[in-house]
Design an enzyme around this catalytic site. Structure first.
Site, mmCIF file in Angstrom:
data_model
loop_
_atom_site.group_PDB
_atom_site.id
_atom_site.type_symbol
_atom_site.label_atom_id
_atom_site.label_comp_id
_atom_site.label_asym_id
_atom_site.label_seq_id
_atom_site.Cartn_x
_atom_site.Cartn_y
_atom_site.Cartn_z
ATOM 1 N N ASP A 182 0.867 -1.181 0.000
ATOM 2 C CA ASP A 182 0.000 0.000 0.000
ATOM 3 C C ASP A 182 0.902 1.229 0.000
ATOM 4 O O ASP A 182 1.283 1.744 1.048
ATOM 5 C CB ASP A 182 -0.930 -0.008 1.208
ATOM 6 C CG ASP A 182 -2.101 0.953 1.015
ATOM 7 O OD1 ASP A 182 -2.100 1.728 0.034
ATOM 8 O OD2 ASP A 182 -3.023 0.931 1.849
ATOM 9 N N VAL A 183 1.275 1.653 -1.199
ATOM 10 C CA VAL A 183 2.287 2.706 -1.329
ATOM 11 C C VAL A 183 1.716 3.988 -1.942
ATOM 12 O O VAL A 183 2.321 5.046 -1.864
ATOM 13 C CB VAL A 183 3.503 2.209 -2.151
ATOM 14 C CG1 VAL A 183 4.085 0.939 -1.529
ATOM 15 C CG2 VAL A 183 3.153 1.946 -3.617
ATOM 16 N N LYS A 184 0.555 3.885 -2.575
ATOM 17 C CA LYS A 184 -0.128 5.056 -3.170
ATOM 18 C C LYS A 184 0.836 5.982 -3.914
ATOM 19 O O LYS A 184 0.760 7.193 -3.772
ATOM 20 C CB LYS A 184 -0.929 5.802 -2.111
ATOM 21 C CG LYS A 184 -2.060 4.952 -1.511
ATOM 22 C CD LYS A 184 -3.025 5.775 -0.669
ATOM 23 C CE LYS A 184 -4.166 4.953 -0.123
ATOM 24 N NZ LYS A 184 -3.785 3.915 0.859
ATOM 25 N N ARG A 185 1.719 5.416 -4.726
ATOM 26 C CA ARG A 185 2.625 6.228 -5.519
ATOM 27 C C ARG A 185 1.902 6.714 -6.770
ATOM 28 O O ARG A 185 0.814 6.225 -7.110
ATOM 29 C CB ARG A 185 3.879 5.436 -5.905
ATOM 30 C CG ARG A 185 4.697 4.850 -4.747
ATOM 31 C CD ARG A 185 5.084 5.850 -3.687
ATOM 32 N NE ARG A 185 6.147 5.368 -2.804
ATOM 33 C CZ ARG A 185 6.056 5.269 -1.477
ATOM 34 N NH1 ARG A 185 4.940 5.606 -0.848
ATOM 35 N NH2 ARG A 185 7.091 4.858 -0.760
ATOM 36 N N ASP B 183 -2.362 10.234 1.906
ATOM 37 C CA ASP B 183 -3.163 9.073 2.293
ATOM 38 C C ASP B 183 -4.234 9.541 3.265
ATOM 39 O O ASP B 183 -4.419 10.736 3.440
ATOM 40 C CB ASP B 183 -2.235 8.015 2.922
ATOM 41 C CG ASP B 183 -2.744 6.592 2.703
ATOM 42 O OD1 ASP B 183 -3.856 6.292 3.179
ATOM 43 O OD2 ASP B 183 -2.045 5.794 2.058
#
Lengths: 309, 309
Positions: A103-106, B108
């Site tokens: 879960d890195v949301k890059r 996030d």
């Protein structure tokens, strides 16, 4: 990798991913003490504690769940040492047969997204040899920059048979501030959802696409609409439990085949021992409490699913 | 930190940030060879080469520019070893008096943004002692999750007197796919821009806010509008040079005081030696070529500014 994820979900009858989001405040005292004794009361000690804590949870749950989702921020906050605990967690989870969703949301412009894709899903060649950075199976990606920020991720996914979960509608209270804004009478998240379905066509597995979506459990009405808009998209659903998402609301995120969604629980599983109903496990039994919490969550989802039919 | 950035920009007459986005293909052979000889032809060797390459550029330019902006993806692609080169680059840049903008584009839900903020701008307490993860002065942040994903960053910025640059309109070709969509007849980037200006009120420096915006050089008409919408917001402008942004277009990103914007150049500076007009420096002289490219960029911006008055 999407085929493997779907198979594991079917085989285990558990559309569940364990969010490995360790916080210092969750950490049982005996784990912290042992890690500090061995590595010192510093970043290295904390990283060792995180790793030991995760290992306990992985060992106690890997036969029950198809996947884990380490939230990289929880590791990144402890700098390089934390990142090293992230990597150990990814590697060990894969050793135990778990699918790993980083879960890195890059997300960035093309050449930069390419570098992120390389680091998290792909490989670099140095002197004719392959090296891999963090090497997750899936990662989460932020769509704000549009298609040319997403395509480099998809290209690497195709090469590696790996996948993405792209943010569509997030679980937090302010997610509507931009995501719900109306464009031609439709909210932005629907536009993003449609794009995710289109991107998904570029990299299909046998029943679902390798390119999935993130839709928060806290917005079930939107989940229902998005499910229809993206029929072959796997939906990663955060927000169950601690954030307020209920099992009966989650049935809408699934297709009629009982597939199409995987529900994340972090705190509710990894810090179960601190919660009502799990006191008997105590701190020393934190991993057993996690196992029980997974069994309870599976049952909770199953009941809601049966009731919906 | 915004005050320091503004002061340095005024003192050096250079609203320029050097994008430290190293690629293996930019790396002069002598640097790669030395690093491989010392550390092996592997991830560690590459990380050493990146660090030596950056050090050369920093040493050659720190007296001319106020700031550097390492793009973390270019390091993250080489895993833990790459991240370690990122940290060395941040630390050394600060030692040389440069303001460091970590181009990390994190973002996030609340508790997770808090962890990112801690890792990149803040500190953790372990056994009564403070530890810092990556410790940049500013970072870039993605707004897609809305206010409650941004506030934890602002809270840490207030504690640390540090700042943010929040993505508003990015420089890439597809940025319009979502960012330009009309909401009540105004594009999404204007809505985000207004929010950035509001968030900026929460953490003001003496003339500008600690909370800045990212607006790509490739969309000057939008830059003009956003400049007016966010009068006290510093704008970080990527896309000059290699991506197509021209100096004459960039004048619109500045306020009448000649401040309010800082222009990034990455490839154009750090790989100048590979470009037309800089051949005489050769590979060995890559750092001197970078210095010359900074001087040329400063002159280019200055001329455009004078011509606009």
């Amino acid at each position: 990798m999407i085929n493997r994820l779907v198979e594991k979900i079917e085989q285990m009858e558990a559309p569940i991913v364990v969010g490995l989001d360790p916080m210092l405040s969750y950490m049982p005292k005996h784990i912290l003490k042992k890690a500090y004794d061995e590595k010192g009361e510093n970043l290295e000690g904390v990283a060792e504690a995180i790793w030991q804590y995760n290992k306990g949870i992985i060992d106690a749950t890997y036969d029950l769940v198809p996947a884990v989702k380490p939230q990289i921020a929880m590791y990144e906050q402890f700098g390089l040492e934390g990142m090293s605990a992230f990597k150990r967690t990814v590697d060990y989870s894969k050793e135990k047969g778990l699918v790993v969703i980083g879960d890195v949301k890059r997300g960035d412009i093309g050449s930069t997204s390419e570098a992120y894709a390389t680091g998290h899903l792909g490989k670099v060649m140095i002197g004719g040899k392959e090296y891999r950075g963090f090497d997750e199976d899936f990662i989460t990606v932020n769509p704000y920059l549009g298609s040319d920020g997403i395509h480099p991720f998809i290209d690497v996914c195709k090469e590696e048979e790996k996948g993405l979960f792209i943010l569509v509608k997030t679980s937090n209270p302010s997610s509507g501030e931009f995501q719900d804004q109306l464009i031609d009478e439709k909210p932005l998240y629907e536009l993003v959802g449609k794009k995710v379905a289109e991107w998904g066509e570029l990299h299909m597995g046998s029943s679902y696409s390798y390119i999935g979506a993130v839709v928060g459990a806290t917005y079930p009405e939107m989940g229902k609409i998005l499910r229809k808009l993206m029929p072959r998209t796997y939906i990663l659903v955060p927000g169950y439990g601690a954030q307020g998402g209920k099992a009966e609301d989650l049935v809408h995120y699934f297709n009629k085949d009982g597939l199409g969604a995987i529900i994340n629980s972090s705190r509710g599983i990894i810090a179960a021992y601190k919660q009502k109903g799990y006191e008997k496990f105590g701190e020393e039994g934190y991993a057993d409490a996690s196992r029980q919490a997974v069994i309870d969550m599976r049952e909770d989802l199953r009941k809601a699913w049966m009731a919906s039919k």
